[in-house]
Design a protein around this motif. Structure first.
Motif, PDB file in Angstrom:
ATOM      1  N   ALA A 117       0.829  -1.205   0.000  1.00 49.82           N
ATOM      2  CA  ALA A 117       0.000   0.000   0.000  1.00 49.82           C
ATOM      3  C   ALA A 117       0.863   1.255   0.000  1.00 49.82           C
ATOM      4  CB  ALA A 117      -0.933  -0.007   1.205  1.00 49.82           C
ATOM      5  N   ILE A 118       2.014   1.197   0.690  1.00 47.00           N
ATOM      6  CA  ILE A 118       2.935   2.325   0.769  1.00 47.00           C
ATOM      7  C   ILE A 118       4.195   1.988  -0.006  1.00 47.00           C
ATOM      8  CG2 ILE A 118       4.205   3.874   2.290  1.00 47.00           C
ATOM      9  CD1 ILE A 118       1.157   4.061   2.538  1.00 47.00           C
ATOM     10  N   LYS A 131      -9.546   2.341   0.251  1.00 47.46           N
ATOM     11  CA  LYS A 131      -9.656   3.125  -0.975  1.00 47.46           C
ATOM     12  C   LYS A 131      -9.311   2.270  -2.189  1.00 47.46           C
ATOM     13  CE  LYS A 131      -7.756   7.227  -3.291  1.00 47.46           C
ATOM     14  NZ  LYS A 131      -6.747   8.307  -3.233  1.00 47.46           N
ATOM     15  N   ASP A 158      -2.159   1.288   7.518  1.00 48.95           N
ATOM     16  CA  ASP A 158      -2.443   1.629   6.120  1.00 48.95           C
ATOM     17  C   ASP A 158      -3.839   1.197   5.681  1.00 48.95           C
ATOM     18  OD1 ASP A 158       0.232   2.403   6.069  1.00 48.95           O
ATOM     19  OD2 ASP A 158       0.887   0.428   5.376  1.00 48.95           O
ATOM     20  N   ASN A 162      -6.741   2.539   5.680  1.00 49.83           N
ATOM     21  CA  ASN A 162      -7.513   3.501   4.887  1.00 49.83           C
ATOM     22  C   ASN A 162      -7.115   3.440   3.409  1.00 49.83           C
ATOM     23  OD1 ASN A 162      -9.066   4.474   6.982  1.00 49.83           O
ATOM     24  ND2 ASN A 162      -7.631   6.114   7.499  1.00 49.83           N
ATOM     25  N   GLU A 163      -5.799   3.273   3.175  1.00 50.60           N
ATOM     26  CA  GLU A 163      -5.325   3.137   1.790  1.00 50.60           C
ATOM     27  C   GLU A 163      -5.885   1.877   1.146  1.00 50.60           C
ATOM     28  OE1 GLU A 163      -3.295   5.172  -0.200  1.00 50.60           O
ATOM     29  OE2 GLU A 163      -3.864   6.578   1.357  1.00 50.60           O
ATOM     30  N   ASP A 206       1.959   5.832  -4.389  1.00 48.90           N
ATOM     31  CA  ASP A 206       1.419   4.839  -3.460  1.00 48.90           C
ATOM     32  C   ASP A 206       0.738   3.692  -4.218  1.00 48.90           C
ATOM     33  OD1 ASP A 206      -1.095   5.727  -4.252  1.00 48.90           O
ATOM     34  OD2 ASP A 206      -1.372   7.017  -2.509  1.00 48.90           O
ATOM     35  N   CYS A 234      -2.393   2.769  -4.335  1.00 52.03           N
ATOM     36  CA  CYS A 234      -3.640   3.124  -5.034  1.00 52.03           C
ATOM     37  C   CYS A 234      -3.349   3.739  -6.394  1.00 52.03           C
ATOM     38  CB  CYS A 234      -4.467   4.085  -4.177  1.00 52.03           C
ATOM     39  SG  CYS A 234      -5.222   3.302  -2.737  1.00 52.03           S
TER      40      CYS A 234
END
Length: 348
Positions: free
Chosen positions: A55-56, A94, A88, A90-91, A61, A63
């Motif tokens: 995710a990071i 999304k 992470d 929330n990422e 990123d 997303c």
């Protein structure tokens, strides 16, 4: 036996090395990328069977990496799994809304990783097998009927009230059908204001115009209430549209109706008074059930303002006038049209 190719996009060298070793031991061919841009390039170069993405990442990123990959038709159906820590989430949420297939939250067991990969590869293989006979079967003539069968067999996705389905500028790689609930689409102007461009209800499709005419959505879609959706990605829909002319015609008719509705909305903005604009908007939102009994329109003053291009105070004043004139009833955010005929013939 086919040796599946898995692309790992991750910036953490130690954890990536252990994952690579595990997957090689499980007889997968592994390709590595140390950042998002490299991951996009590797995806297009090797077309892996599955992507594991952090995710990071050091540059863009996860997303954004997913969004870039989904822009390319040849990569849109590749299963995409997010790997993230609890911080992470929330990422990941999304990313799932944007179309990721699954996610894993660290720390996880090796068996959990392998089972998730195996399940996603199996699902993709079954999906491809189910579509191959459709594309080649000459006896199937009615694409609309077959598509309705697919709808009945599809899994519903649940969205909470005010949950974003896709954002403006996200890849337009799916079409959506509302099973229950309602969805609004809105466009953000350069000065930060939101203009509602449409409201969609049960048995209505949305996201179609962007799917056929653009690589990205030019508006955001958000639920108005709890909503159940069918989602049809390109991997499922494109082969059917290519095969069946009646299904293509169906979606062309929906696009034409959407464009005509937006043309009427622009004309109303340009030439109608605020009272006439509000009367036409309420009539468009006017729901009826199968028995013809009038129902309440459940919509906030803010949404009415965004759809009509008016200030919220103007909306309140116009609705109060309509109530005094005996055209509507009001109960908080709910509106019932009492006299639709008189409302329709309201003078400009």
């Amino acid at each position: 036996m086919k040796k599946y190719k898995i692309l790992i996009i991750a910036g953490e060298s130690d954890s990536r090395a252990s994952t690579v070793l595990l997957l090689k031991m499980a007889n997968y061919e592994v390709i590595k990328a140390s950042n998002g841009k490299q991951g996009v390039n590797q995806t297009l170069a090797v077309l892996p069977d599955l992507i594991l993405c952090s995710a990071i990442l050091p540059d863009i990123d996860g997303c954004m990496t997913l969004s870039l990959i989904r822009k390319f038709p040849q990569a849109r159906s590749i299963p995409f799994i997010f790997v993230a820590s609890k911080n992470d989430e929330n990422e990941v949420r999304k990313g799932m809304i944007m179309g990721a297939d699954d996610y894993l939250i660290k720390p996880f067991e090796n068996i959990e990783l392998l089972e998730t990969i195996e399940m996603r590869l199996k699902k993709r293989s079954e999906q491809k097998k189910s579509l191959d006979p459709i594309i080649n079967e000459e006896n199937i003539k009615n694409g609309i009927e077959y598509f309705e069968k697919i709808i009945c067999e599809s899994r519903l996705r649940h969205f909470k009230r005010k949950q974003v389905i896709y954002y403006q500028e996200d890849a337009a790689d799916s079409i959506y059908l509302i099973a229950s609930g309602s969805v609004k689409t809105l466009k953000t102007t350069t000065d930060g204001r939101d203009l509602v461009t449409g409201i969609y209800r049960e048995n209505e499709y949305f996201g179609i115009n962007a799917y056929f005419s653009a690589e990205v959505h030019h508006e955001t879609a958000e639920t108005i209430e709890e909503t159940l959706l069918y989602t049809f990605p390109r991997a499922v829909l494109d082969p059917l549209i290519d095969k069946f002319s009646d299904l293509s015609k169906k979606f062309i008719e929906i696009i034409a109706a959407n464009n005509l509705r937006k043309e009427h909305q622009l004309l109303e903005f340009a030439y109608f008074s605020v009272r006439k604009r509000m009367s036409q908007l309420l009539l468009r939102l006017y729901p009826k059930n199968n028995s013809g009994v009038v129902q309440w329109i459940d919509i906030s003053r803010e949404n009415l303002a965004a759809m009509s291009g008016m200030a919220s105070e103007t909306v309140s004043r116009v609705l109060s006038d309509f109530k005094k004139d005996g055209l509507i009833m009001r109960d908080s955010n709910k509106i019932m049209i009492i006299d639709p005929l008189r409302l329709a013939h309201l003078k400009n």
